[in-house]
Design a protein around this motif. Sequence first.
Motif, short mmCIF file in Angstrom:
data_model
loop_
_atom_site.label_atom_id
_atom_site.label_comp_id
_atom_site.label_asym_id
_atom_site.label_seq_id
_atom_site.Cartn_x
_atom_site.Cartn_y
_atom_site.Cartn_z
N TYR A 276 47.75 30.09 37.90
CA TYR A 276 47.72 30.69 39.23
C TYR A 276 46.67 31.79 39.37
O TYR A 276 46.43 32.28 40.47
N GLY A 277 46.06 32.19 38.26
CA GLY A 277 45.02 33.21 38.33
C GLY A 277 45.50 34.57 38.78
O GLY A 277 44.75 35.34 39.37
N MET A 278 46.77 34.91 38.49
CA MET A 278 47.30 36.22 38.87
C MET A 278 46.78 37.30 37.93
O MET A 278 46.33 37.03 36.82
N THR A 279 46.87 38.55 38.40
CA THR A 279 46.61 39.67 37.51
C THR A 279 47.80 39.85 36.57
O THR A 279 48.90 39.34 36.83
N THR A 280 47.59 40.61 35.49
CA THR A 280 48.68 40.86 34.55
C THR A 280 49.83 41.59 35.23
O THR A 280 51.01 41.32 34.97
N GLY A 281 49.51 42.53 36.13
CA GLY A 281 50.55 43.26 36.83
C GLY A 281 51.38 42.37 37.72
O GLY A 281 52.61 42.45 37.75
N ALA A 282 50.73 41.47 38.47
CA ALA A 282 51.47 40.55 39.34
C ALA A 282 52.33 39.59 38.53
O ALA A 282 53.47 39.30 38.89
N ALA A 283 51.78 39.11 37.42
CA ALA A 283 52.56 38.21 36.57
C ALA A 283 53.77 38.92 35.99
O ALA A 283 54.84 38.33 35.84
N GLY A 284 53.63 40.21 35.69
CA GLY A 284 54.75 40.96 35.14
C GLY A 284 55.92 41.08 36.10
O GLY A 284 57.07 41.23 35.67
N LEU A 285 55.66 41.00 37.39
CA LEU A 285 56.74 41.09 38.38
C LEU A 285 57.73 39.94 38.26
O LEU A 285 58.86 40.04 38.75
N PHE A 286 57.34 38.85 37.61
CA PHE A 286 58.28 37.76 37.40
C PHE A 286 59.44 38.19 36.51
O PHE A 286 60.48 37.54 36.48
N GLY A 287 59.26 39.28 35.77
CA GLY A 287 60.36 39.78 34.95
C GLY A 287 61.57 40.20 35.76
O GLY A 287 62.68 40.30 35.23
#
Length: 421
Positions: A276-287
Amino acid sequence: MSSATPPPPGALTVEGARPTAPGRPRAHTPPPVPAAGLPPRAFLVLIAVCTAVTAANIYVAAPLLPLIAEDFGSTPSGVAWIASVAQFGYAAGLLFFAPLSDRVDRRKLVAALSLATTAALVLGAAASGTTVLAAAVLIASTATVVPQLLVPLVAARAPADRRASHVAAVIAGLFTGVVAARVLGGLAGQAFGWRWVFLGAAVLTAVLGLASAAALPKETHRRTGPLFGGLARLPGVVRGSRELRRACIRQGGMYGAWSALWTSLALLLTNEGDGYGMTTGAAGLFGLFGLAASLVAPIAGGLVDRFGAGRVVASAYSLAAVSVPLFWLGGERLWTLCAAACLVHAALVASHVANQTLALTTTSTPAVANTAYVVAGFAGGALASALAGTAFTHWGWTGVCAVAAGCLAVGWGVTSLRLRK
């Protein structure tokens, strides 16, 4: 899975404690106020926060893998194995250090482990390559078993009429730590760099670990037999209980499926090509989907009491089986990935509640049985994480989903056979 995943309310048992009949006074009730003089509520809050911070250390590297890979000139899938090192380390720490709380002064043990974790995290922040970083993560996760030392103490010292609520508060800390590691770790890593996340975790671990150690009551232990006697009893306890063996294998399979998917999720979300090409911060929100575990735990406990552990585990495996194809579809459809994340967390926690209840109630040595159970779960998770990293490198997200499906098939298939006592 303290644990990626923590013991549920109602499933904890303190070794040597026996239930008493209603109305019959207990032979010994520990005082609810700690020796250090903190009010009970302040003591409980301190322990819960310390538990959250130390539990987060197990997963601190997972959301930072893309940043670590970029720093070391590698690919995210090329450093994914570091996440599995953390789980192997935690399993080893549980095996060797958790049983010591019955034999040595818990204050000294908590202080020593907190300082060891702090030093390892600082070493990780200064690492110049993956080998040094992996060694630091291994040491930190091995020493970060403090939650498993504190939760039984809280259960033993809480007032009898509020024991469940006290334990639930610490369990909430464990869940919060796991979620915070992915959400806050990812956001902080994106803003300041992954090395600063390690340093921040080191500072929090030192401050809260030493504060908790100072607040713990003074304990006097009488050593009878070898210091690691509990470790020596593990094989016999596992051989002697069919239900314990089944609980260990099933949770190993379930935790393996969860770990394969969850530790590889950052690779999918941040991948520019097939992801999806997300940033690390955006991907972390999946937590944040991990908060589903907090809602499911008390419900699962009631279902175990009403319908039995076997039915709850079967239902949990069914939920996990449904989540795997949803995860696979999530490689292209984000909404299915969100639904799958909720389902797999619900399945993991429900399975954990049921399996740990079996582990703690089917032998005469619940502390030793609990050690075997938690170690088996984390060992399954660590192995699956390692396989998932390789699978993502060669076959992408489909390979990761295949590893998760294989873990579920092994965990359920092996235990569906007739096991000899």
